[in-house]
Design an enzyme around this catalytic site. Sequence first.
Site, PDB file in Angstrom:
ATOM      1  CG  ASP A  84      -1.826   1.206   1.320  1.00  0.00           C
ATOM      2  OD1 ASP A  84      -1.661   2.146   0.506  1.00  0.00           O
ATOM      3  OD2 ASP A  84      -2.694   1.220   2.213  1.00  0.00           O
ATOM      4  CG  ASN A  90       0.882   1.807 -12.988  1.00  0.00           C
ATOM      5  OD1 ASN A  90       0.640   2.445 -14.015  1.00  0.00           O
ATOM      6  ND2 ASN A  90      -0.024   1.011 -12.424  1.00  0.00           N
ATOM      7  CE1 TYR A 123      -4.030  11.614 -12.475  1.00  0.00           C
ATOM      8  CE2 TYR A 123      -4.213  12.948 -14.471  1.00  0.00           C
ATOM      9  CZ  TYR A 123      -3.798  11.792 -13.826  1.00  0.00           C
ATOM     10  OH  TYR A 123      -3.141  10.826 -14.535  1.00  0.00           O
ATOM     11  CE  LYS A 180      -0.266  10.973 -12.470  1.00  0.00           C
ATOM     12  NZ  LYS A 180       0.436   9.749 -12.019  1.00  0.00           N
TER      13      LYS A 180
END
Length: 240
Positions: free
Chosen positions: A61, A88, A165, A169
């Site tokens: 996790d 990932n 989001y 990134k």
Amino acid sequence: MEKQTVLITGANKGIGLETARQLANAGYHIYLGCRDKERGYEAVELLHSEGLNDVELVLIDVTSEESVQQAYNELAKRINYLDVLINNAGIPGDFPQPASNTPDKTFKDVFEVNFFSVARVVRIFVPLMQNAPNPRIVNVTSDLGSLTLHSDPTWRHYDVKTAAYGPSKSALNAYTIALAYELKNFRVNAVNPGYTATDFNNNQGYKTVEEGAAPIVENAMIDKDGPTGKYFSDYGVTPW
């Protein structure tokens, strides 16, 4: 010749699972990093049923320091070093995400998985990679993290603005640059799979998982003279 080893986080489905499949087909030994034991075993059994037997489950996790450390301890007992780490695991967060009105919780949840957890996994696993002949780290990012593309009104995704989001990134991309600079003997890159049809986006993407995984796999297989500190998509270098 001993097979090279790969740990992939968030690998029980979607792009992570397909990345595992392609790398296993290419002759790598895969450690399938999954948070859920049952789903993890199902993914391993699926790959085994396809004749890909060099795949093992590692429970991890990424949001838990204890879990990541336990995963490290487990792998350190099995192997002398890890060749490739593919970060990932990621989440989109709740939508919509208007810049002026996204709740704190959404920011915290998204950054925890997409940014802080990557730094956590790297910090804990780098010691297991130091002795690899050609250690590689692939941080799975998104073109929604590109500030240059977001500033270009002609870009096909120009109107897809996300308060949490995309910036998570962008932060991951910046971290990739710093990490590549520090780890001079590693190859460290950010790779964008593109808009791929998976559960992540309710299967709305225009790329297949095979296409989405391809640039990740390609970058995971680069040699020690390959690029580092770069941002790639299937079309090549992506602007920061």
